[in-house]
Motif scaffolding. Structure first.
Motif, short mmCIF file in Angstrom:
data_model
loop_
_atom_site.label_atom_id
_atom_site.label_comp_id
_atom_site.label_asym_id
_atom_site.label_seq_id
_atom_site.Cartn_x
_atom_site.Cartn_y
_atom_site.Cartn_z
N SER A 60 -12.23 -45.24 -11.08
CA SER A 60 -13.00 -45.64 -12.45
C SER A 60 -13.95 -46.80 -11.66
N LEU B 95 -12.17 -51.22 -15.17
CA LEU B 95 -11.02 -51.78 -16.02
C LEU B 95 -10.53 -53.16 -16.80
N THR C 282 -13.26 -48.56 -18.41
CA THR C 282 -11.85 -48.19 -18.42
C THR C 282 -11.37 -49.26 -19.56
N GLU D 16 -4.29 -45.84 -12.06
CA GLU D 16 -5.80 -46.10 -12.49
C GLU D 16 -7.27 -46.42 -11.60
#
Length: 215
Positions: free
Chosen positions: A2, A5, A27, A58
């Motif tokens: 992503s 975060l 995120t 992640e």
């Protein structure tokens, strides 16, 4: 991976990062569910002791920490340190395990591991701990008094300081300018700008630098 975060989403700066994220894909990792989250962002809810493992899974390109409390809010110096030092470093280690190269930290003006002030000493030790983890790029933002609407219980001392800020700021010149107050939205816009930067190194951003980034 992503784009970024975010931890510390429920505070003034974290909430403003969400509001001003623009095209940045976030995120958001929180300990309790967050109802007012824009649909374009992903939400993960987990207890803090699981955050490092979740972040490792992640694999964010950028880890953004707006996490922070106060000694009064935490209840003790030990509880404060567990959040502002222990939890931040734990999250950062999870990110480094996953190969995250860039971290952005909201610290505090005057932070130093050599400070006699417990709050500033803890902030400084956290900065040093993050440096030691070896992120390719580490951005440390050191705001003074944050201006804006804070969710949750009001802080009397902070409210008085906000009222006095225009007068206090006018008295701070030269090297003291870094102690001036700054809107939480300005700090957030600076964070979003930094999230897109890739040049390596450790950089400290104080009041004037954050304002330039936000513009």
């Amino acid at each position: 991976m992503s784009d970024a975060l975010l931890i510390g989403a429920t505070g003034m700066v974290g909430g403003a990062v969400i509001a001003h994220a623009g095209v940045l894909s976030l995120t958001i990792l929180v300990r309790r569910d967050k109802d007012d989250l824009p649909e374009e962002h992903a939400l993960l809810v987990a207890p803090p002791e699981r955050w490092a493992d979740i972040i490792a899974v992640e694999r964010p390109a950028v880890l953004i920490s707006c996490l922070g409390t106060t000694i009064r809010q935490a209840g003790s110096q030990a509880a404060f340190r567990a959040v502002d030092h222990g939890l931040i470093l734990s999250a950062a280690k999870g990110a480094r395990m996953a190969g995250t190269r860039h971290m952005i930290l909201v610290s505090a003006v005057g932070a130093s591991a050599n400070s006699r002030n417990f709050y500033l000493k803890t902030k400084g030790e956290t900065e040093d701990g993050l440096r030691a983890l070896g992120f390719e790029r580490l951005d440390i933002l050191r705001p003074g008094l944050l201006m804006g609407d804070r969710a949750g219980p009001k802080r009397l001392g902070e409210g008085i300081a906000m009222v006095a800020a225009p007068i206090t700021d006018a008295l701070l010149h030269g090297s003291l300018r870094r102690y001036r107050s700054i809107p939480s939205e300005t700090v957030a816009r600076a964070i979003v700008a930094l999230a897109g930067m890739t040049q390596p190194g450790v950089r400290i951003h104080e009041n004037d630098a954050m304002r330039r980034l936000a513009d």
